[in-house]
Structure formats: structure tokens, C-alpha cells
Design a protein around this motif. Structure first.
Motif, PDB file in Angstrom:
ATOM      1  N   PHE A 156       3.599   1.111   3.748  1.00 50.94           N
ATOM      2  CA  PHE A 156       3.515   0.164   4.819  1.00 50.94           C
ATOM      3  C   PHE A 156       4.857   0.060   5.687  1.00 50.94           C
ATOM      4  N   LEU A 157       4.781   0.470   6.867  1.00 50.84           N
ATOM      5  CA  LEU A 157       5.893   0.536   7.730  1.00 50.84           C
ATOM      6  C   LEU A 157       6.316  -0.904   8.329  1.00 50.84           C
ATOM      7  N   GLY A 158       5.226  -1.571   8.834  1.00 50.47           N
ATOM      8  CA  GLY A 158       5.717  -2.856   9.413  1.00 50.47           C
ATOM      9  C   GLY A 158       4.387  -3.371  10.293  1.00 50.47           C
TER      10      GLY A 158
ATOM     11  N   THR B 126       1.629  -6.913   1.778  1.00 51.24           N
ATOM     12  CA  THR B 126       2.788  -7.207   1.198  1.00 51.24           C
ATOM     13  C   THR B 126       2.843  -7.989   0.078  1.00 51.24           C
TER      14      THR B 126
ATOM     15  N   ALA C 233       4.007  -1.973  -1.936  1.00 57.30           N
ATOM     16  CA  ALA C 233       3.826  -1.696  -0.315  1.00 57.30           C
ATOM     17  C   ALA C 233       4.615  -0.797   0.432  1.00 57.30           C
ATOM     18  N   SER C 234       6.090  -0.959   0.023  1.00 54.97           N
ATOM     19  CA  SER C 234       7.078  -0.219   0.870  1.00 54.97           C
ATOM     20  C   SER C 234       6.820   0.956   1.006  1.00 54.97           C
TER      21      SER C 234
END
Lengths: 430, 430
Positions: free
Chosen positions: B312-314, B303, B308-309
Motif C-alpha cells: 500500500f503506497l498511500g 492499514t 500493509a506497507s
């Protein structure tokens, strides 16, 4: 005016290596050495970053020894062919490089600590300047290179560039050599640090407290410095611990009577992650985070500290909105109506994290780190920090300048300060 | 031997400020400037960190102008009383400080960009050295301070110390001034970087490829450098893009025929987080992490990058074992039988993260960052990295040296490399 500098021992550092000046890597040893010298009461005169080249090394040694009794170098003592440092240091003091059995013994010991054996075929570590002294390398293979010039009272200490090796060799090997050669010349240095939030540097010194700087100069040298959370004001002086405590008390009472008082969040130099972890440990509190835009940085700052596991349970990085609802039970209605960066969502994130981890306290972060993503209502740099405890929940909104990386840092430190205030019961429901 | 240095323009940097030499803050501008100068083809001669004191500034200017045509300073140009830089720079060139309306105009503009108004009562920014030129500050209030000495062909450029201000003023204001005053003297610099994993520096150059260093020196200047994942070998040279591409191709074919080939994971200088994000974006892959000992650092590195969003989910930071079972569905049996740092637990963590976030790929990290926590079977520095995709799951174990912070970095970068190899279908089931 600042008081006259003490006659303490001066140290200059030379960082040798093309990889730093070519931007391939950034130096960590300079900052570490600055902190270390400060603690030991030595005066750090200058750092020079130079290329690994004999002329540059000579020039830097000349300037450094002109201003300092002690010169510490880092880098350029490994086994590969770009390491010209050892030869240059020898030439500088007109010493020959010779094969030395005493150095071979030290190298052998350095290898043994990693379970490895060394022979003279491995490398040229045992070719070493005559009259120099080799030291152990507690975390590496290459020996430290040291020389004390008795006629000029100058000490040269050359260590490796790798930070874990450099720091250990300075602490364990070089400091005793300094103490041995310059006994009775140490003087302790202290700082009183006033850490503020929510007020600009100019506002402090030109509006709120126009005479503060001059008042503080009665105690020592004054400087001010923007930090992640706000402006730090630093007063530094030589002395002993009693004198320091007295000055700290006096400075504190000046500040507490001033317009600045409500903006101060710490008299001291402790990083906010350490303050959080210590307070939680002392009170046996358990905490967790829900992070969106900081992407794990808040949790990472806590887990930089050993002992985090006794009080930090974990976190959810809910970067996607689906993760906010699925893993933190944020209501779809809330997300649709108020958006991800809102008081409402951040509050539900904090409550969700507290529930999921069965924590006493949870803090959440949702914001716009940038460069894109900002709107008129929520400009880039906006962050909402949510909090939840047994008694209270809510969220606070801030706007921070900076680029993406800088904002992540500021958001993260503000989240940690919010957690500290939450645990200290210093947040009142709006 | 390295080829003769080009006759490119030399730049020296002076970083002014007590807060760096006292360890209160670490410098970010030096590393940034190194990268910037490298890209523009300017030769970075040296950096000097000095105290904010006229004598020190004079001394550093003398040494810097001796070796370089261009001297860039950072720090000490703010409005507070510890900023002696402007006066020292003026005295150095025998210029008086005078009140200047043209500078007042620039300061007014600097304030307007933040929606603020400036008057002469605010500060002394408009008192400025005669014959010097002030520049805008695209991200701050204090004007840049510049002077070109026509008789000696020397250029002085003084910028603020705050990194977001310094970087922008150099890019937007100082570079055009350099180009204007030294037109037709730029030369581009290139590097071929060979990034390896799983092999020690000595093993490369003394066992696997004893003639490699000499072979590479035919192409340019060679250096080697330990990085988080492994050893980087760098060959740098001046030239144009075609020459660079030809050299890169030749160097690559030498390496690919050598014993080192299987250890190389990149020919280039791209950070592993960027490689992961680019590859995932190109392939529209979604990914997630389950982190224990890295405490969010892997996610934070992803991040750090804007964009990134989209991929990348988390992540879940399952620091406590209860979080591993509750949030990642790691079986209690697995934890009890094999422990948190095990192939079995890491595999279940990765599978759990993939399920929870509905990701295509997930990687997990469980290890012992230290300093405590190690055992004979699992010494401090052990890390197990798990992976899960639609087709495959499992885990790999590594041991890394270093201290806690350094190990977190290395664990995190190795996790990112594992994710890249997983997405590229380059991990085969054991």
C-alpha cells in the motif's frame, strides 16, 4: 458509598442470535441502547446475549422480567427459517400464532416505503401472536413485536437485529409505547465527566489526589475508565438540569484546585472529533491532515460527522516514503537523516499538508503502530504528531501502549486533540 | 432441523461494569471471546452485561453456572474503589479475603514487566480470596482471579476489562487452566461461509433458491446474516478438518449449480481487507486510493493490517473539490459538467491516484454518505467507485441503504472488493 439507586424504570435487553456468540458479528445495538436509555432516564439493568433457541429465550425472559418492567429484544424476527423468536415470545405468554389482517396491513406499509409490494406468499410476517401488537419498522420490512401484560405490568418489545432498523424502531415506535404504558415514571440521569491526559489511573487516585474519589462520591456514583487519550472520571446522578449544572460547577472547582487540573482536557462527554469540527466551524477554519501510520483514520473520524465538508479539506495518506516527498514535499535529506518517525519529518509533513490543501491548520501523524518496526530509540508505540499554522509549526512525540488497532485509535485521537489545541492557540513553540 | 448440539464444554461470560450499561463505552471483549471460543471448539452459551454490584454478580453467576461449566468475567478487578468484583467472587464461594504473599509476588512481577516497582502501599491487589489462584497479567497490573470448584466441577476465571489485557490473559493464562481442568473434552467447530453481493436475503431464499436452506441443513446449522457487501450464509458443524473440507466441497458444488452462483464473491470468512492485502502481496502489486466520501476509511482498513506497507503506497483524501483537481488532476470541466459524484470524476480520480503514487492499481470513491446531499438523480446512498490499472479504467455506481456511518463502511468494503477484482483482472471495460 454511592447514593441509593433511584426508583426509575428498569430495562433489560436480550440480544438473540447465534452469529454474535459464534463471533461472526459484533453487536452494536447494546451500546446504542445504553446511550439511548441513559438520555431518556431509564435504568439499564442488564444485557443478555443468547442463542436463538426457545429454552434460552424463556430463561432470559424469566431473569429479565424478574429485574425489569421493560424487556427489549433484538434479532431473530426476519423472514428466514432460523428466526424462532416470534414463536418463542408467543409461547412465553401462552399466546397462539394466528393469521392477522391488521399485521398484513403493517407489513404492506413497511414494504411500500422501499417501493416494493408484499403479498402473503412472500413470507409469514402476518402470522402473529394473538393479543400482541405489531409496529411499523421505519427502516426495514419485519414488523416490531410488542406485548403489554396488564396483570403483571410488564412490557415486551421485540425489534430487528440490524442496527439501522433496531435504533429507529426503538426511537420511533417503542419509546412512545413505553411512555404510554408507564407515564410519569421517568427520571433524568446526568453525568459529569472529567477527561484527563498523560496521567495513569493509579497516579490520580493514589498519588495526586488520594481523597478525590471520596469527595466526588458526595455528588453521586463515581467510576473511572481508561479512554483513548487518557483516564475519564465519571460522576453520575439523577436530578434536573439545574441541579446538574450546580453539581458540575462544584465538581469543576474541586478539580481545578487539585493536582489533576493541568491534566484535564475536557469537562464533558463530547467525542474529540466533534469538538474539533464544532470549533473549526464556529471559527470558519479550514484544516487538512497528513497521515502515515494512522492510514486515514484521523480523516475518517472527521468525516464520520455530517457537515465535515464545510471545514475539512482533505488529507494525504503518505504511507510510503516516496509519497511523503512527492505529495508533501518532505525533503529527502530529512527522511534520510532523521527517519520517517521524527520531529523533523512530522513537522515537514504538516507544513506540506497545509500548503497542498491551502489550509489554515494542518496536523500530521507518523509513528510505529506495531507489532513490528520498533527500535531501542523509537519503540513500537512511538508516535510523532506534527502541526502547522500561519504562526507556528513543530511536532510532539508520545508513546502509547496497546495493539496495532488500539494504537491507531489513540494516535488518531491525540492528533485530533493536537489540532484542537493548535486552533485554540494553546500550543507554544518549544 | 439443525443436528443435535455436541456435548462440548459450555462457557458463559459476565461483563461487569456500569460504564457499558451507561453507554460510556462499548464492549470489545465479548466479540473477541466469541471468536476465540469458536476456534478452540468451546460452546459459547451466553453473555451477560451487568452492573458492578454484588447482587447482580451473584444472580449472573447463578444463571451462568447453571448452564455452563466455565464462567469467564471481564472487568472490575482494577485498583480503584468501584471494583467490587473480587469481594463478590470470594463471597459467592464463601471464601474470605486474606493478605497473601504468593499473590504479592505475582503483582510484583506484573509491575516489573512495565519497569515499575510495586509495594503493599500501592493498592490492595495482594488481598485475595483464600483458596483462589492468582495468574499473571501479561499486559497489565491486576492479577487474574481463578477458582476451580472440585466438588461441582465448575471453573471461574475473572479477567480485566481492558481489551488488550483481557485477550492476553485469556489466551496465555486462562486457556491452559481450562485445558488442565477439563482435559479430553474439546471438540472442533467449523463453518462454511457463503458470501454474496447484490441480492436481497428474501430474494435468495424465496425466489432464487427456495429449497437451499433445507438442503444446507443436511450439513449443519444454517444461518444468514446481512454484511457490508451483501448477505452471508453460514453453515456450522462440529467435526475434524477432513470432514470440514468434504462438507465445504459439497456445499460449494450445490451453490455453484444454483441461481446464486453469480452472486457469490467468497467461500470463506476472510475480511475483504485481508483478501486484498494478501493478493497484492503475493503478486507484488502496488496500490493507492483516492477517497472522497469515505474520508480515509478505505486506507484505514488496509492499514489496520500489519504488513500493509509492502504493497500500500498511500492515498489522497480529496474531500474538497479543489483537492480533487489540485492533487488528483481531475479536470475542472469534468467536475463542472458531471459533478463530483459521477462516473467521469471517479474515473479521473482513480487515474490521478495511480499517477501520483506511481501505483499499479488505484481505486477511487465518490458518493453521498448522507444524511443530506442527495438529489432525485443521485439519491443519498449513491456511490461511484472508479478504478485504474495499466490496461483499463472506468467506474461503477451503486446505491446502498443505511445511515452515514454504515454507508461509509459499505462504500469502503465495496471499494476493496473492486480493487480485488481489478487486480484479478475480473473487471471488463463497459
Amino acid at each position: 458509598m454511592a447514593p441509593t439507586k433511584s426508583s426509575s424504570l428498569n430495562v433489560s435487553m436480550i440480544v438473540i442470535g447465534d452469529e454474535i456468540l459464534s463471533g461472526r458479528t459484533s453487536d452494536l445495538n447494546g451500546n446504542w441502547l445504553a446511550k439511548f436509555l441513559f438520555k431518556t432516564g431509564l435504568n439499564f439493568k442488564a444485557i443478555r446475549f443468547i442463542q436463538d433457541d426457545q429454552n434460552e429465550i424463556f430463561k432470559a425472559l424469566n431473569s429479565s422480567f424478574e429485574e425489569s418492567e421493560i424487556v427489549i429484544t433484538s434479532g431473530g424476527i426476519g423472514p428466514t427459517l432460523d428466526d424462532k423468536t416470534k414463536n418463542s415470545l408467543a409461547s412465553y405468554f401462552n399466546k397462539k400464532i394466528i393469521e392477522r389482517d391488521d399485521v398484513a396491513e403493517i407489513v404492506t406499509k413497511n414494504y411500500i416505503q422501499f417501493g416494493r409490494t408484499w403479498t402473503k406468499e412472500h413470507n409469514n410476517y402476518h402470522f402473529f401472536p394473538e393479543d400482541f401488537t405489531a409496529t411499523n419498522n421505519p427502516r426495514g420490512l419485519a414488523p416490531g413485536i410488542t406485548y403489554f401484560d396488564h396483570t403483571k405490568n410488564k412490557l415486551l418489545l421485540a425489534g430487528p437485529g440490524v442496527p439501522r432498523e433496531f435504533t429507529q424502531i426503538v426511537e420511533q415506535e417503542f419509546l412512545p409505547i413505553i411512555k404510554h404504558n408507564f407515564s410519569n415514571r421517568f427520571q433524568e440521569n446526568f453525568q459529569t465527566v472529567i477527561r484527563t491526559k498523560g496521567v495513569a489511573e493509579e497516579k490520580i487516585f493514589f498519588e495526586l489526589c488520594p481523597t478525590l474519589w471520596q469527595e466526588l462520591e458526595n455528588f453521586g456514583k463515581v467510576s473511572s475508565l481508561p479512554h483513548t487519550i487518557g483516564i475519564d472520571i465519571i460522576v453520575s446522578y439523577y436530578g434536573n438540569l439545574d441541579e446538574h449544572n450546580l453539581k458540575l460547577k462544584k465538581i469543576r472547582s474541586i478539580i481545578e484546585l487539585s493536582q489533576l487540573a493541568t491534566h484535564v482536557w475536557q469537562y464533558g462527554n463530547k467525542p474529540i472529533n466533534e469538538m474539533v469540527l464544532e470549533y473549526a466551524n464556529e471559527n470558519k477554519f479550514l484544516f487538512a491532515f497528513a497521515e502515515s501510520c494512522t492510514g486515514g483514520l484521523v480523516s475518517s473520524k472527521i468525516t464520520d460527522l455530517s457537515g465535515a465538508s464545510s471545514t475539512f479539506l482533505g488529507g494525504v495518506i503518505s504511507y510510503a516514503n516516496s509519497a511523503k516527498s512527492h505529495l508533501l514535499n518532505v525533503q529527502d535529506d530529512t527522511l534520510n537523516k532523521f527517519g520517517a518517525v521524527s520531529i523533523e519529518t512530522a513537522t515537514e509533513m504538516a507544513i506540506g499538508a497545509r500548503d497542498q490543501f491551502k489550509a489554515d491548520f494542518a496536523v500530521s501523524i507518523s509513528g510505529i503502530a506495531g507489532p513490528g518496526g520498533g527500535t531501542v530509540q523509537k519503540p513500537t508505540g512511538t508516535v510523532v504528531i506534527g502541526y502547522a499554522s500561519k504562526n507556528i509549526n513543530g511536532a510532539r512525540s508520545f508513546i502509547f501502549p496497546g495493539d496495532r488497532i488500539r494504537r491507531k485509535e489513540r494516535f488518531a485521537d491525540m492528533a485530533l486533540l493536537t489540532l484542537l489545541e493548535l486552533m485554540q492557540n494553546r500550543i507554544t513553540q518549544d
